[in-house]
Design a protein around this motif. Sequence first.
Motif, PDB file in Angstrom:
ATOM      1  N   GLN A  28       0.846  -1.205   0.000  1.00 39.15           N
ATOM      2  CA  GLN A  28       0.000   0.000   0.000  1.00 39.15           C
ATOM      3  C   GLN A  28       0.880   1.253   0.000  1.00 39.15           C
ATOM      4  O   GLN A  28       0.630   2.210  -0.729  1.00 39.15           O
ATOM      5  N   GLY A  48      -2.157 -11.942   1.123  1.00 42.01           N
ATOM      6  CA  GLY A  48      -2.560 -11.421   2.438  1.00 42.01           C
ATOM      7  C   GLY A  48      -1.891 -10.129   2.841  1.00 42.01           C
ATOM      8  O   GLY A  48      -1.894  -9.767   4.023  1.00 42.01           O
ATOM      9  N   LYS A  51      -3.422  -6.077  -0.844  1.00 43.67           N
ATOM     10  CA  LYS A  51      -3.424  -5.532  -2.206  1.00 43.67           C
ATOM     11  C   LYS A  51      -4.765  -4.875  -2.553  1.00 43.67           C
ATOM     12  O   LYS A  51      -4.802  -3.873  -3.272  1.00 43.67           O
ATOM     13  N   THR A  52      -5.860  -5.424  -2.031  1.00 40.93           N
ATOM     14  CA  THR A  52      -7.174  -4.864  -2.375  1.00 40.93           C
ATOM     15  C   THR A  52      -7.256  -3.386  -1.999  1.00 40.93           C
ATOM     16  O   THR A  52      -7.618  -2.541  -2.828  1.00 40.93           O
ATOM     17  N   ASP A 309     -10.341 -13.938   1.140  1.00 36.81           N
ATOM     18  CA  ASP A 309      -9.790 -13.442   2.400  1.00 36.81           C
ATOM     19  C   ASP A 309     -10.718 -13.783   3.555  1.00 36.81           C
ATOM     20  O   ASP A 309     -11.694 -13.097   3.808  1.00 36.81           O
ATOM     21  N   ARG A 337      -3.045 -14.263   6.964  1.00 34.65           N
ATOM     22  CA  ARG A 337      -3.404 -13.021   6.272  1.00 34.65           C
ATOM     23  C   ARG A 337      -3.276 -11.821   7.202  1.00 34.65           C
ATOM     24  O   ARG A 337      -3.491 -11.928   8.395  1.00 34.65           O
TER      25      ARG A 337
HETATM   26  P1  ADP Z   1      -4.116  -9.639  -0.721  1.00 31.80           P
HETATM   27  O1  ADP Z   1      -5.040  -9.196  -1.818  1.00 31.80           O
HETATM   28  O2  ADP Z   1      -2.773  -8.996  -0.761  1.00 31.80           O
HETATM   29  O3  ADP Z   1      -4.010 -11.138  -0.631  1.00 31.80           O
HETATM   30  P2  ADP Z   1      -6.174  -8.536   1.029  1.00 31.80           P
HETATM   31  O4  ADP Z   1      -6.342  -7.259   0.324  1.00 31.80           O
HETATM   32  O5  ADP Z   1      -7.225  -9.568   0.827  1.00 31.80           O
HETATM   33  O6  ADP Z   1      -4.743  -9.188   0.669  1.00 31.80           O
HETATM   34  O7  ADP Z   1      -5.957  -8.206   2.575  1.00 31.80           O
HETATM   35  C1  ADP Z   1      -5.585  -9.187   3.506  1.00 31.80           C
HETATM   36  C2  ADP Z   1      -6.048  -8.788   4.893  1.00 31.80           C
HETATM   37  O8  ADP Z   1      -5.290  -7.700   5.402  1.00 31.80           O
HETATM   38  C3  ADP Z   1      -7.500  -8.333   4.919  1.00 31.80           C
HETATM   39  O9  ADP Z   1      -8.194  -9.026   5.927  1.00 31.80           O
HETATM   40  C4  ADP Z   1      -7.431  -6.856   5.185  1.00 31.80           C
HETATM   41  O10 ADP Z   1      -8.532  -6.404   5.926  1.00 31.80           O
HETATM   42  C5  ADP Z   1      -6.129  -6.699   5.949  1.00 31.80           C
HETATM   43  N1  ADP Z   1      -5.462  -5.381   5.740  1.00 31.80           N
HETATM   44  C6  ADP Z   1      -5.282  -4.775   4.553  1.00 31.80           C
HETATM   45  N2  ADP Z   1      -4.632  -3.591   4.712  1.00 31.80           N
HETATM   46  C7  ADP Z   1      -4.391  -3.442   6.026  1.00 31.80           C
HETATM   47  C8  ADP Z   1      -3.747  -2.423   6.836  1.00 31.80           C
HETATM   48  N3  ADP Z   1      -3.207  -1.347   6.279  1.00 31.80           N
HETATM   49  N4  ADP Z   1      -3.696  -2.625   8.162  1.00 31.80           N
HETATM   50  C9  ADP Z   1      -4.234  -3.726   8.710  1.00 31.80           C
HETATM   51  N5  ADP Z   1      -4.844  -4.735   8.020  1.00 31.80           N
HETATM   52  C10 ADP Z   1      -4.922  -4.599   6.699  1.00 31.80           C
END
Ligand code: ADP
Length: 410
Positions: A28, A48, A51-52, A309, A337
């Motif tokens: 991020q 985890g 990325k979303t 997720d 995650r």
């Molecule tokens: P990816 O797409 O990279 O596999 P996700 O976007 O699904 O990961 O996010 C993984 C988890 O991390 C989710 O449960 C999300 O709520 C949590 N998360 C994302 N950004 C943060 C942040 N800045 N601080 C704490 N938790 C976060």
Amino acid sequence: MKFDDYHIAPEIKKSLETAGFKKPTDIQFKAIPAVMKGEDVLAIAQTGTGKTAAFAIPVIDRLHKQKSSSRSEGIRCVVMVPTRELAIQIAEVFNSIAKHTRVKTFSVFGGVEQEPQIAKLEKGIDILVSTPGRMFDLVSQGHIHLDRVDTLILDEADHMLDLGFIKDIQDLIKVLPRKRQTLFFSATIDDKIKKLAYSLVRNAIRIQVSPKNPVAKNIDHSVAFMPMDDKRFFLERIIKENAESKILVFVRTKVRAERVFSALERMEIKSITIHGDKEQSDRLIAMNEFKKGTIKVLIATDVSARGIDIPSVDYVINYDLPEQPENYVHRVGRTGRGMQKGLAVSFCSPEEKPVLDQIQEYLDKPIAVLQISAADYAQTLDFTADSRDDLQSLMKEVAEFEGRKKKKKK
Ligand code: ADP
Ligand code: MG
């Protein structure tokens, strides 16, 4: 740096705070400024790692700011994903981050009635999250207009650009405005797909976090060797010894999923399956039961390996090894995650050894071997209720049969 220090709308900061997001994750931190500047981005970061939100935050911020200054109508951003479950999940993330703004996100996917989706689309949405099939149906029927889209996002990008989807993506790009921002996000990508991605955009900047080790560091993963026929006993033991844990079991095929389900049923273990042959409504029920934890064991094929997720999955078991090496990374990546830790173990039978070799080659390092002592092995086979159950049900059948014979005689 905290989210508080970012030039993003206070409405968005408020939802990030509610979600408990204080600091950006590495991806991020690197991706948000580039996306905000309007650049094309290819971002590779482990499973985890958030990325979303890395693409959702800057896209929502831009649309929110535009919406407050002018009335912009029509779909402005399209997010393409491989599965229906992922479409729903990503739309939820967008809507929760955009909760205090007027930016609306909606997901469409096949396997369900399209009328409610059309009704929702007609009310007006800003961001569309979709699997390719249903989106094209709705485009051709005139319910979706893509002429105002200025951001295209491919999540699980390597998969979206791979054989099954590339034609759809190419068709989509043909109907999108030429001037747009394109974002690719994934945990895995190979050189061939990377080239293809670059060919679709002008000056993509590449962002990569921990490229050398595709498996996220909070996942403790290992492999255990055993004959195919013994796998169910080890599965039973792990499940029973971790009765409070959420366990995701991956199998190779839909038929295998149902077979493992029946084997667990005989062992009096409640589980639920999710695979491509199931009705969409049943797939959603299965996912929700598992999310809520009312059913603690989910047996899945690779349809659920990507992107899903579920924060408290404690254990991933590869009951069968994945045939595509990158899916190893995606499957084990359903655990560990965010800040959580996760455990993953793969059951490898002698026939699967070549597949294991391919996975290790892909990872560029061997997977730790879970040593099972002879005593432990014997104990696992003893531990099982399956053989006892079989014997019990056989005895019961014999008793019933005897009973019927006696009745007839009377
Ligand atoms: P990816 O797409 O990279 O596999 P996700 O976007 O699904 O990961 O996010 C993984 C988890 O991390 C989710 O449960 C999300 O709520 C949590 N998360 C994302 N950004 C943060 C942040 N800045 N601080 C704490 N938790 C976060
Ligand atoms: Mg993701």
